[in-house]
Design a protein around this motif. Sequence first.
Motif, PDB file in Angstrom:
ATOM      1  N   LEU A 103     -12.337  10.783   3.449  1.00  0.00           N
ATOM      2  CA  LEU A 103     -10.979  10.538   3.919  1.00  0.00           C
ATOM      3  C   LEU A 103     -10.022  11.576   3.352  1.00  0.00           C
ATOM      4  CD1 LEU A 103     -10.919   6.709   3.098  1.00  0.00           C
ATOM      5  CD2 LEU A 103     -11.475   7.734   5.311  1.00  0.00           C
ATOM      6  N   TYR A 104      -8.920  11.744   4.051  1.00  0.00           N
ATOM      7  CA  TYR A 104      -7.803  12.514   3.531  1.00  0.00           C
ATOM      8  C   TYR A 104      -6.747  11.506   3.096  1.00  0.00           C
ATOM      9  CZ  TYR A 104     -10.024  16.333   6.105  1.00  0.00           C
ATOM     10  OH  TYR A 104     -10.917  17.264   6.586  1.00  0.00           O
ATOM     11  N   GLU A 105      -6.228  11.672   1.892  1.00  0.00           N
ATOM     12  CA  GLU A 105      -5.289  10.716   1.317  1.00  0.00           C
ATOM     13  C   GLU A 105      -3.916  11.360   1.161  1.00  0.00           C
ATOM     14  OE1 GLU A 105      -6.334   8.026  -2.243  1.00  0.00           O
ATOM     15  OE2 GLU A 105      -5.220   9.708  -3.109  1.00  0.00           O
ATOM     16  N   GLY A 143     -10.846  11.030  12.817  1.00  0.00           N
ATOM     17  CA  GLY A 143      -9.612  11.482  13.441  1.00  0.00           C
ATOM     18  C   GLY A 143      -8.497  10.453  13.445  1.00  0.00           C
ATOM     19  N   GLU A 144      -8.810   9.218  13.093  1.00  0.00           N
ATOM     20  CA  GLU A 144      -7.793   8.176  13.122  1.00  0.00           C
ATOM     21  C   GLU A 144      -7.155   7.969  11.757  1.00  0.00           C
ATOM     22  OE1 GLU A 144      -8.256   4.875  15.775  1.00  0.00           O
ATOM     23  OE2 GLU A 144     -10.217   5.636  16.386  1.00  0.00           O
ATOM     24  N   THR A 145      -6.040   7.260  11.796  1.00  0.00           N
ATOM     25  CA  THR A 145      -5.240   7.020  10.600  1.00  0.00           C
ATOM     26  C   THR A 145      -5.427   5.594  10.113  1.00  0.00           C
ATOM     27  OG1 THR A 145      -3.610   8.564  11.459  1.00  0.00           O
ATOM     28  CG2 THR A 145      -2.894   7.130   9.681  1.00  0.00           C
ATOM     29  N   ILE A 146      -5.505   5.435   8.803  1.00  0.00           N
ATOM     30  CA  ILE A 146      -5.570   4.122   8.170  1.00  0.00           C
ATOM     31  C   ILE A 146      -4.237   3.923   7.456  1.00  0.00           C
ATOM     32  CG2 ILE A 146      -6.733   2.674   6.480  1.00  0.00           C
ATOM     33  CD1 ILE A 146      -9.193   4.568   6.845  1.00  0.00           C
ATOM     34  N   GLU A 193       0.850  -1.191   0.000  1.00  0.00           N
ATOM     35  CA  GLU A 193       0.000   0.000   0.000  1.00  0.00           C
ATOM     36  C   GLU A 193       0.882   1.236   0.000  1.00  0.00           C
ATOM     37  OE1 GLU A 193      -3.102  -0.060  -0.512  1.00  0.00           O
ATOM     38  OE2 GLU A 193      -3.550  -2.160  -0.159  1.00  0.00           O
ATOM     39  N   ARG A 194       0.587   2.157  -0.855  1.00  0.00           N
ATOM     40  CA  ARG A 194       1.420   3.350  -1.022  1.00  0.00           C
ATOM     41  C   ARG A 194       0.703   4.628  -0.591  1.00  0.00           C
ATOM     42  NH1 ARG A 194       5.680   0.945  -2.818  1.00  0.00           N
ATOM     43  NH2 ARG A 194       5.621  -0.581  -4.488  1.00  0.00           N
ATOM     44  N   LYS A 195      -0.359   4.455   0.188  1.00  0.00           N
ATOM     45  CA  LYS A 195      -1.121   5.613   0.655  1.00  0.00           C
ATOM     46  C   LYS A 195      -1.462   5.458   2.131  1.00  0.00           C
ATOM     47  CE  LYS A 195      -3.151   6.322  -3.869  1.00  0.00           C
ATOM     48  NZ  LYS A 195      -4.315   6.094  -4.701  1.00  0.00           N
ATOM     49  N   ILE A 196      -1.570   6.599   2.770  1.00  0.00           N
ATOM     50  CA  ILE A 196      -2.037   6.695   4.148  1.00  0.00           C
ATOM     51  C   ILE A 196      -3.327   7.496   4.088  1.00  0.00           C
ATOM     52  CG2 ILE A 196      -1.546   7.648   6.432  1.00  0.00           C
ATOM     53  CD1 ILE A 196       1.444   7.528   5.680  1.00  0.00           C
ATOM     54  N   TYR A 197      -4.277   7.128   4.924  1.00  0.00           N
ATOM     55  CA  TYR A 197      -5.542   7.843   4.970  1.00  0.00           C
ATOM     56  C   TYR A 197      -5.804   8.315   6.387  1.00  0.00           C
ATOM     57  CZ  TYR A 197      -6.375   5.664   0.448  1.00  0.00           C
ATOM     58  OH  TYR A 197      -6.273   5.256  -0.867  1.00  0.00           O
ATOM     59  N   PHE A 198      -6.440   9.462   6.486  1.00  0.00           N
ATOM     60  CA  PHE A 198      -6.906  10.002   7.754  1.00  0.00           C
ATOM     61  C   PHE A 198      -8.422  10.112   7.627  1.00  0.00           C
ATOM     62  CE2 PHE A 198      -2.751  11.795   6.732  1.00  0.00           C
ATOM     63  CZ  PHE A 198      -2.005  11.410   7.837  1.00  0.00           C
ATOM     64  N   ILE A 199      -9.133   9.659   8.643  1.00  0.00           N
ATOM     65  CA  ILE A 199     -10.590   9.603   8.562  1.00  0.00           C
ATOM     66  C   ILE A 199     -11.196  10.950   8.948  1.00  0.00           C
ATOM     67  CG2 ILE A 199     -12.685   8.432   9.323  1.00  0.00           C
ATOM     68  CD1 ILE A 199     -10.888   6.007  10.060  1.00  0.00           C
ATOM     69  N   LYS A 200     -11.815  11.584   7.964  1.00  0.00           N
ATOM     70  CA  LYS A 200     -12.551  12.829   8.213  1.00  0.00           C
ATOM     71  C   LYS A 200     -13.928  12.487   8.767  1.00  0.00           C
ATOM     72  CE  LYS A 200     -14.379  16.984   5.988  1.00  0.00           C
ATOM     73  NZ  LYS A 200     -14.483  17.737   4.732  1.00  0.00           N
ATOM     74  N   LYS A 201     -14.597  11.532   8.100  1.00  0.00           N
ATOM     75  CA  LYS A 201     -15.934  11.118   8.509  1.00  0.00           C
ATOM     76  C   LYS A 201     -16.129   9.665   8.132  1.00  0.00           C
ATOM     77  CE  LYS A 201     -20.741  12.403   8.224  1.00  0.00           C
ATOM     78  NZ  LYS A 201     -21.789  12.507   7.245  1.00  0.00           N
ATOM     79  N   GLY A 202     -16.626   8.867   9.090  1.00  0.00           N
ATOM     80  CA  GLY A 202     -16.907   7.470   8.813  1.00  0.00           C
ATOM     81  C   GLY A 202     -16.211   6.534   9.781  1.00  0.00           C
TER      82      GLY A 202
END
Length: 187
Positions: A100-102, A73-76, A43-52
Amino acid sequence: MQIQQILTQIHPLPEASQAQLIACISEVHFPKKHLLLKADTIERKIYFIKKGIVRAYAYQNDNEITFWFGKEGETIISMKSYVMNQPGYENIELLEACELYELQTDKLQALFHKDINIANWGRKFAEQELIKTEERLIARQFSTAAERYAALLKNYPDLLQRVPLGYIASYLGITQVSLSRIRAEIK
C-alpha cells in the motif's frame, strides 16, 4: 500499480504538484488478515492499493456485513474520519498480503492550503468517492442480487479467485446457498 498512475486516475496534477504529494507518501506492507482500519476510531491515514485486495465491513447484530471490496489502484479511506474528524463505522481487512501507499491526512490537508492543484485533486477525489458510494447504494436498493453479482463480476473479474464466497454473499446481501444458485444460473 504505481502511485503516479493512481493519483492521475483520480485527477491529473502538474508535475511539481504531483512531486509534492508523492513526497508525503510512503510505501507500507501488511500481511493477509491485517485489520488496517478499525470501526469507532478516528483514522488519520489514507491508503492507495499498489497490490492486493481488501474488504470493508461493519457489524450488524453480531454479523459481519461486507459492503465494499478494493483492489489495485483504489483508495482505502474512512470518509467520516477524513471529512468530519470523527470515528468511522467501517473495518478494513486485508484479504491478501498487501503493498500500500500511505498518506497521513494532516499532511494532505497542509498541501491543500499550499497548492490549489492539490486542493482541486482532493475535491475530485471526494467527488469520485461520493459517486462510488451513491452507485453502491442505488444498486443495493434497485438491483436484484443476480444483477449485483453480474456487476461485481464486471467490475472485479478476478474477484472469485481472490475472495471467499462468504464475503461475496455478504456483499450481495444474500446467503451462500442463494449465491450458489445465482452462479449456477449464470453458467
